[in-house]
Design a protein around this motif. Structure first.
Motif, PDB file in Angstrom:
ATOM      1  N   PHE A  26      -8.888   3.167  -1.317  1.00 45.96           N
ATOM      2  CA  PHE A  26      -8.793   4.415  -1.803  1.00 45.96           C
ATOM      3  C   PHE A  26      -8.903   5.994  -1.760  1.00 45.96           C
ATOM      4  CE2 PHE A  26      -5.848   6.065  -5.291  1.00 45.96           C
ATOM      5  CZ  PHE A  26      -4.725   6.022  -5.585  1.00 45.96           C
ATOM      6  N   GLY A  27      -9.563   6.513  -0.426  1.00 39.33           N
ATOM      7  CA  GLY A  27      -9.985   6.838  -0.354  1.00 39.33           C
ATOM      8  C   GLY A  27      -9.391   8.664  -0.035  1.00 39.33           C
ATOM      9  N   MET A  28     -10.017   8.752   0.441  1.00 39.42           N
ATOM     10  CA  MET A  28      -9.719  10.036   1.304  1.00 39.42           C
ATOM     11  C   MET A  28      -8.552  10.682   2.017  1.00 39.42           C
ATOM     12  SD  MET A  28     -13.198  11.971   0.836  1.00 39.42           S
ATOM     13  CE  MET A  28     -13.157  13.414   2.220  1.00 39.42           C
ATOM     14  N   GLY A  29      -8.060  11.574   1.048  1.00 31.73           N
ATOM     15  CA  GLY A  29      -5.994  12.163   1.652  1.00 31.73           C
ATOM     16  C   GLY A  29      -5.575  11.526   1.239  1.00 31.73           C
ATOM     17  N   ILE A  30      -5.625  10.747  -0.041  1.00 29.15           N
ATOM     18  CA  ILE A  30      -4.663  10.943  -1.235  1.00 29.15           C
ATOM     19  C   ILE A  30      -4.808  11.753  -2.114  1.00 29.15           C
ATOM     20  CG2 ILE A  30      -4.089   9.107  -2.498  1.00 29.15           C
ATOM     21  CD1 ILE A  30      -5.476   7.129  -0.889  1.00 29.15           C
ATOM     22  N   ASP A  31      -3.526  12.034  -2.239  1.00 33.23           N
ATOM     23  CA  ASP A  31      -3.371  13.645  -3.366  1.00 33.23           C
ATOM     24  C   ASP A  31      -2.484  12.727  -4.617  1.00 33.23           C
ATOM     25  OD1 ASP A  31      -3.328  15.729  -4.441  1.00 33.23           O
ATOM     26  OD2 ASP A  31      -2.418  16.685  -2.724  1.00 33.23           O
ATOM     27  N   CYS A  32      -3.938  12.200  -5.267  1.00 33.82           N
ATOM     28  CA  CYS A  32      -2.612  12.447  -6.518  1.00 33.82           C
ATOM     29  C   CYS A  32      -2.557  13.671  -7.371  1.00 33.82           C
ATOM     30  CB  CYS A  32      -3.436  11.008  -7.384  1.00 33.82           C
ATOM     31  SG  CYS A  32      -2.916   9.547  -6.100  1.00 33.82           S
ATOM     32  N   ASN A  33      -2.200  13.508  -7.306  1.00 36.45           N
ATOM     33  CA  ASN A  33      -1.968  15.376  -8.548  1.00 36.45           C
ATOM     34  C   ASN A  33      -2.084  15.071 -10.328  1.00 36.45           C
ATOM     35  OD1 ASN A  33      -1.932  17.987  -8.424  1.00 36.45           O
ATOM     36  ND2 ASN A  33      -0.645  18.584  -8.954  1.00 36.45           N
ATOM     37  N   ASP A  34      -1.654  13.486 -10.901  1.00 35.56           N
ATOM     38  CA  ASP A  34      -1.604  14.056 -12.077  1.00 35.56           C
ATOM     39  C   ASP A  34      -3.265  12.209 -12.712  1.00 35.56           C
ATOM     40  OD1 ASP A  34       0.287  11.302 -11.732  1.00 35.56           O
ATOM     41  OD2 ASP A  34       0.817  12.144 -13.079  1.00 35.56           O
ATOM     42  N   VAL A  35      -3.526  12.382 -12.205  1.00 37.87           N
ATOM     43  CA  VAL A  35      -4.572  10.996 -12.215  1.00 37.87           C
ATOM     44  C   VAL A  35      -5.996  12.166 -13.542  1.00 37.87           C
ATOM     45  CG1 VAL A  35      -6.551   9.849 -11.773  1.00 37.87           C
ATOM     46  CG2 VAL A  35      -4.600  10.588 -10.608  1.00 37.87           C
ATOM     47  N   HIS A  36      -6.030  11.294 -14.684  1.00 42.38           N
ATOM     48  CA  HIS A  36      -6.614  11.831 -15.746  1.00 42.38           C
ATOM     49  C   HIS A  36      -7.820  10.682 -15.993  1.00 42.38           C
ATOM     50  CE1 HIS A  36      -3.184  14.022 -16.441  1.00 42.38           C
ATOM     51  NE2 HIS A  36      -3.807  15.517 -15.433  1.00 42.38           N
ATOM     52  N   LYS A  48       1.298  -0.972   0.025  1.00 38.74           N
ATOM     53  CA  LYS A  48      -0.319  -0.006  -0.126  1.00 38.74           C
ATOM     54  C   LYS A  48       0.946   1.547   0.364  1.00 38.74           C
ATOM     55  CE  LYS A  48      -3.916  -1.855   1.672  1.00 38.74           C
ATOM     56  NZ  LYS A  48      -5.068  -1.003   3.887  1.00 38.74           N
ATOM     57  N   GLU A  49       1.809   1.162   1.142  1.00 37.76           N
ATOM     58  CA  GLU A  49       2.481   2.475   1.434  1.00 37.76           C
ATOM     59  C   GLU A  49       3.596   2.918  -0.290  1.00 37.76           C
ATOM     60  OE1 GLU A  49       4.927   1.417   4.756  1.00 37.76           O
ATOM     61  OE2 GLU A  49       2.936   2.053   5.834  1.00 37.76           O
ATOM     62  N   HIS A  50       3.722   1.533  -0.933  1.00 44.08           N
ATOM     63  CA  HIS A  50       4.546   1.826  -2.079  1.00 44.08           C
ATOM     64  C   HIS A  50       3.759   2.571  -3.196  1.00 44.08           C
ATOM     65  CE1 HIS A  50       7.628   0.791  -5.618  1.00 44.08           C
ATOM     66  NE2 HIS A  50       6.141   0.511  -6.352  1.00 44.08           N
ATOM     67  N   ILE A  51       2.590   1.628  -3.454  1.00 43.64           N
ATOM     68  CA  ILE A  51       2.100   2.374  -4.341  1.00 43.64           C
ATOM     69  C   ILE A  51       1.823   3.801  -4.128  1.00 43.64           C
ATOM     70  CG2 ILE A  51      -1.278   2.481  -5.511  1.00 43.64           C
ATOM     71  CD1 ILE A  51      -0.702  -0.728  -5.107  1.00 43.64           C
ATOM     72  N   LEU A  52       0.852   4.559  -3.226  1.00 40.49           N
ATOM     73  CA  LEU A  52       0.745   5.391  -2.600  1.00 40.49           C
ATOM     74  C   LEU A  52       2.129   6.516  -2.902  1.00 40.49           C
ATOM     75  CD1 LEU A  52      -0.811   5.063   0.980  1.00 40.49           C
ATOM     76  CD2 LEU A  52      -2.013   5.910  -1.555  1.00 40.49           C
ATOM     77  N   LYS A  53       3.128   5.919  -2.799  1.00 41.00           N
ATOM     78  CA  LYS A  53       4.539   6.786  -3.442  1.00 41.00           C
ATOM     79  C   LYS A  53       4.442   7.006  -5.041  1.00 41.00           C
ATOM     80  CE  LYS A  53       8.934   6.779  -2.054  1.00 41.00           C
ATOM     81  NZ  LYS A  53       9.975   6.214  -1.287  1.00 41.00           N
ATOM     82  N   SER A  54       4.089   5.844  -5.428  1.00 38.16           N
ATOM     83  CA  SER A  54       4.498   5.813  -6.564  1.00 38.16           C
ATOM     84  C   SER A  54       3.401   6.798  -7.317  1.00 38.16           C
ATOM     85  CB  SER A  54       4.738   4.002  -7.651  1.00 38.16           C
ATOM     86  OG  SER A  54       5.608   3.597  -6.985  1.00 38.16           O
ATOM     87  N   PHE A  55       2.548   6.624  -6.783  1.00 35.43           N
ATOM     88  CA  PHE A  55       0.958   7.181  -7.682  1.00 35.43           C
ATOM     89  C   PHE A  55       1.645   8.855  -7.821  1.00 35.43           C
ATOM     90  CE2 PHE A  55      -2.919   7.090  -9.525  1.00 35.43           C
ATOM     91  CZ  PHE A  55      -2.771   5.441 -10.831  1.00 35.43           C
ATOM     92  N   THR A  56       2.217   9.491  -6.402  1.00 31.98           N
ATOM     93  CA  THR A  56       1.686  10.340  -6.450  1.00 31.98           C
ATOM     94  C   THR A  56       3.757  10.817  -6.964  1.00 31.98           C
ATOM     95  OG1 THR A  56       3.067   9.759  -3.776  1.00 31.98           O
ATOM     96  CG2 THR A  56       0.525  10.678  -4.034  1.00 31.98           C
ATOM     97  N   LYS A  57       4.027  10.366  -7.975  1.00 36.03           N
ATOM     98  CA  LYS A  57       5.411  10.830  -8.338  1.00 36.03           C
ATOM     99  C   LYS A  57       5.337  10.013  -9.416  1.00 36.03           C
ATOM    100  CE  LYS A  57       8.703   8.159  -5.425  1.00 36.03           C
ATOM    101  NZ  LYS A  57       9.750   7.669  -5.539  1.00 36.03           N
ATOM    102  N   PRO A  58       6.121  10.261 -10.339  1.00 38.18           N
ATOM    103  CA  PRO A  58       6.592   9.720 -11.946  1.00 38.18           C
ATOM    104  C   PRO A  58       7.257   8.546 -11.523  1.00 38.18           C
ATOM    105  CG  PRO A  58       7.763  11.909 -11.513  1.00 38.18           C
ATOM    106  CD  PRO A  58       7.267  11.987 -10.251  1.00 38.18           C
TER     107      PRO A  58
END
Length: 261
Positions: free
Chosen positions: A156-166, A134-144
């Motif tokens: 995969f809910g509130m507080g997760i800030d993934c800037n480039d999800v389209h 989980k921690e790896h996914i969160l880290k990977s999905f919030t950076k290149p």
């Protein structure tokens, strides 16, 4: 929530307080519980004009995810970051296995890399996944990173800030409109054009949904209006109707072809 008033009673009246919530009814309840006197209210609509809302019907998972598989095979690490929300854990695992099978040796980047989280194009996030993954996914999905698609439950809910999800896909509707708005709101946080697609798949049974969510699914009027008309600050005027939703575009707008669907 009733216990909050006990905490409030311990705080001196001179201490300022800020409360954040989504709806007018809940806001009024919080104001009453906390005994707030004439608070200043800032109400902003959660509608984001850069998100296009669509609903599509499919017979099965293979049909529903064929365009996504094709997109991943062609674009690899350039495929737009996508969250696929499932309403139940079994569907989460089923879709993960399907994408893994379809991608074969191209499931990782680079091709034929070890099947480890740091190399996967697709991964899965739910309550039963190991904390380290989980921690790896969160880290990977919030950076290149190589990770392009996360198949998830509401974990995969509130507080997760993934800037480039389209792209945010829902496999079946969530229980209510507020959940749907929160989850689709994770798309387009960078201001770029994004897609919120609700998939109605025949072979996947819908969970219980409230009347407002059912109305959203069955309505033939603007999907954005259905979602946000009861939220304060919502302006139904759409500067670009073709990017509002599939109903407003009437399926004739070429700009919708930019998405992987």
């Amino acid at each position: 929530m009733q216990r909050i008033v006990e905490v409030r009673s311990l705080i001196p009246p001179s201490v300022h307080m800020m409360c954040l919530t989504a709806t007018k009814s809940l806001r009024e309840e919080v104001i009453a519980i906390l005994g707030m006197k004439s608070p200043e209210v800032i109400a902003v609509s959660p509608s984001k004009l850069n998100i296009t809302f669509m609903i599509k019907k499919f017979d099965n998972i293979q049909e529903a995810f064929s365009p996504l598989v094709s997109g991943l095979l062609k674009q690899r690490g350039e495929f737009p970051r996508t969250i696929i929300y499932c309403q139940r854990l079994p569907e989460c695992g089923r879709i993960y296995r399907h994408l893994r099978y379809c991608l074969g040796k191209q499931f990782t980047e680079p091709v034929d890399a070890p099947d480890l989280p740091e190399f996967r194009l697709v991964d899965m996030f739910h309550s039963s996944v190991d904390v380290e993954i989980k921690e790896h996914i969160l880290k990977s999905f919030t950076k290149p990173s190589h990770l392009r698609v996360v198949i998830a439950t509401v974990a995969f809910g509130m507080g997760i800030d993934c800037n480039d999800v389209h792209q945010v896909f829902h496999v079946g509707p969530p229980e209510d409109i507020e959940c749907y708005i929160q989850e689709t709101g994770r798309a387009g946080r960078d201001g770029d054009k994004s897609l919120a697609l609700l998939m109605l798949i025949k072979e996947i049974r819908m969970i219980h949904i409230d009347p407002s969510m059912r109305n959203y699914i069955t309505s033939s009027t603007c999907r954005r209006d259905c979602l946000f008309q009861n939220f304060e600050g919502y302006n139904p005027i759409k500067s670009t109707p073709c990017l509002c939703c599939d109903v407003c575009s009437l399926g004739q707008c070429e700009e919708l072809q930019q998405f992987s669907i």
